[in-house]
Design a protein around this motif. Structure first.
Motif, PDB file in Angstrom:
ATOM      1  N   ASN A  74      51.276 -21.626  52.744  1.00  0.00           N
ATOM      2  CA  ASN A  74      50.138 -22.608  52.741  1.00  0.00           C
ATOM      3  C   ASN A  74      48.902 -21.741  52.231  1.00  0.00           C
ATOM      4  O   ASN A  74      49.047 -20.739  51.840  1.00  0.00           O
ATOM      5  N   GLU A  75      47.562 -22.211  52.751  1.00  0.00           N
ATOM      6  CA  GLU A  75      46.371 -21.563  52.445  1.00  0.00           C
ATOM      7  C   GLU A  75      46.001 -20.654  53.416  1.00  0.00           C
ATOM      8  O   GLU A  75      45.944 -20.846  54.500  1.00  0.00           O
ATOM      9  N   ASN A  76      45.698 -19.410  52.987  1.00  0.00           N
ATOM     10  CA  ASN A  76      45.330 -18.564  53.532  1.00  0.00           C
ATOM     11  C   ASN A  76      43.933 -17.760  53.197  1.00  0.00           C
ATOM     12  O   ASN A  76      43.951 -17.417  51.941  1.00  0.00           O
ATOM     13  N   LEU A  77      43.124 -17.167  54.106  1.00  0.00           N
ATOM     14  CA  LEU A  77      41.997 -16.439  53.850  1.00  0.00           C
ATOM     15  C   LEU A  77      42.441 -14.778  53.874  1.00  0.00           C
ATOM     16  O   LEU A  77      43.088 -14.540  54.916  1.00  0.00           O
ATOM     17  N   LEU A  78      42.578 -14.138  52.986  1.00  0.00           N
ATOM     18  CA  LEU A  78      42.762 -12.720  52.777  1.00  0.00           C
ATOM     19  C   LEU A  78      41.614 -11.832  53.219  1.00  0.00           C
ATOM     20  O   LEU A  78      40.812 -11.633  52.418  1.00  0.00           O
ATOM     21  N   VAL A  79      41.382 -11.259  54.373  1.00  0.00           N
ATOM     22  CA  VAL A  79      40.545 -10.317  54.633  1.00  0.00           C
ATOM     23  C   VAL A  79      41.048  -9.095  55.373  1.00  0.00           C
ATOM     24  O   VAL A  79      41.775  -9.287  56.377  1.00  0.00           O
ATOM     25  N   GLY A  80      40.351  -8.005  55.026  1.00  0.00           N
ATOM     26  CA  GLY A  80      40.958  -6.703  55.656  1.00  0.00           C
ATOM     27  C   GLY A  80      40.043  -6.451  56.963  1.00  0.00           C
ATOM     28  O   GLY A  80      38.895  -6.705  56.942  1.00  0.00           O
TER      29      GLY A  80
ATOM     30  N   ARG B 205      27.030   3.305  51.959  1.00  0.00           N
ATOM     31  CA  ARG B 205      27.354   2.462  52.852  1.00  0.00           C
ATOM     32  C   ARG B 205      27.250   0.877  52.303  1.00  0.00           C
ATOM     33  O   ARG B 205      28.318   0.089  52.450  1.00  0.00           O
ATOM     34  N   LEU B 206      26.464   0.613  51.448  1.00  0.00           N
ATOM     35  CA  LEU B 206      26.292  -0.595  50.720  1.00  0.00           C
ATOM     36  C   LEU B 206      27.296  -0.427  49.969  1.00  0.00           C
ATOM     37  O   LEU B 206      27.832  -1.825  49.700  1.00  0.00           O
ATOM     38  N   GLU B 207      27.866   0.313  49.038  1.00  0.00           N
ATOM     39  CA  GLU B 207      28.819   0.121  48.256  1.00  0.00           C
ATOM     40  C   GLU B 207      30.199  -0.101  48.951  1.00  0.00           C
ATOM     41  O   GLU B 207      31.102  -1.018  48.393  1.00  0.00           O
ATOM     42  N   THR B 208      30.365   0.573  50.139  1.00  0.00           N
ATOM     43  CA  THR B 208      31.478   0.106  50.956  1.00  0.00           C
ATOM     44  C   THR B 208      31.427  -1.224  51.308  1.00  0.00           C
ATOM     45  O   THR B 208      32.535  -1.913  51.453  1.00  0.00           O
TER      46      THR B 208
ATOM     47  N   LYS C 219      32.324  -3.424  48.320  1.00  0.00           N
ATOM     48  CA  LYS C 219      33.769  -3.359  47.932  1.00  0.00           C
ATOM     49  C   LYS C 219      34.627  -4.184  48.992  1.00  0.00           C
ATOM     50  O   LYS C 219      35.660  -4.868  48.681  1.00  0.00           O
ATOM     51  N   TYR C 220      34.260  -4.020  50.007  1.00  0.00           N
ATOM     52  CA  TYR C 220      35.001  -4.894  51.311  1.00  0.00           C
ATOM     53  C   TYR C 220      34.796  -6.519  50.869  1.00  0.00           C
ATOM     54  O   TYR C 220      35.705  -7.187  51.154  1.00  0.00           O
TER      55      TYR C 220
END
Length: 188
Positions: free
Chosen positions: A29-35, A161-164, A167-168
């Motif tokens: 089904n539907e999923n949010l993909l977040v690390g 850190r802003l770039e991290t 990217k996240y």
């Protein structure tokens, strides 16, 4: 080998997986993909009024006293919400709560076929904590739910850190195993 944890958050689905898990599982089904960032833990979890929320913080910190936090919100069946107006309302709350705050649009467009937008909010001194706070927020409108993911730091972040953070936030996506246009990855 570097260990990476991924969380897929769907209507009632929370899947945590690590590289090296014994068996791959297809998402349904539907999923949010977040690390989940390395070294983070679940600090808070709640579900009420059709909204599920999870807050992740570095190990050794609390949701009351943190240096960095990832907040995941799932607004179930909220077809009325749209990314850009939702983030505009958050920007207004942010500026009302922090004198001298700034906001910068990060992106608008589509993520895996779904409408999405992201914004960077900066507060030079948050009155409630006496610290600066910076957060990057992404909102995604899908077919089943509305998703919001934030990555915040209680500091003036370095450019690295802003770039991290960027990217996240860019890596956050939604998939749906029922749609060929929004395929889900196999999760280990």
């Amino acid at each position: 080998m570097k260990r990476r944890t991924w969380t897929a958050v769907g209507l009632a689905l929370v899947v945590c997986a690590t590289a090296g898990a014994a068996q791959a599982q297809p998402l349904k089904n539907e999923n949010l993909l977040v690390g989940m960032p390395q070294g983070f833990k679940l600090g808070f979890k709640d579900s009420k009024n059709g909204m599920n929320m999870q807050e992740f913080i570095p190990t050794g910190e609390t949701v009351q006293n943190w240096t960095e936090m990832v907040t995941v919100q799932v607004f179930l069946s909220r077809k009325d919400l749209q990314p850009t107006p939702f983030l505009a309302a958050m920007q207004k709350q942010w500026s009302d709560g922090c004198k001298g705050s700034t906001s910068t649009a990060v992106s608008t467009g589509k993520v895996n076929g779904y409408a999405a937008a992201a914004v960077l909010l900066r507060c030079p001194l948050l009155a409630s904590t006496g610290k600066p706070e910076t957060t990057m927020i992404k909102a995604i409108k899908s077919n089943d739910s509305f998703y919001v993911v934030q990555r915040a730091v209680r500091s003036v972040p370095t450019p690295e850190r802003l770039e991290t953070m960027k990217k996240y936030i860019e890596s956050v996506s939604v998939c749906d195993s029922r749609l060929a246009t929004a395929p889900c990855p196999t999760v280990r």
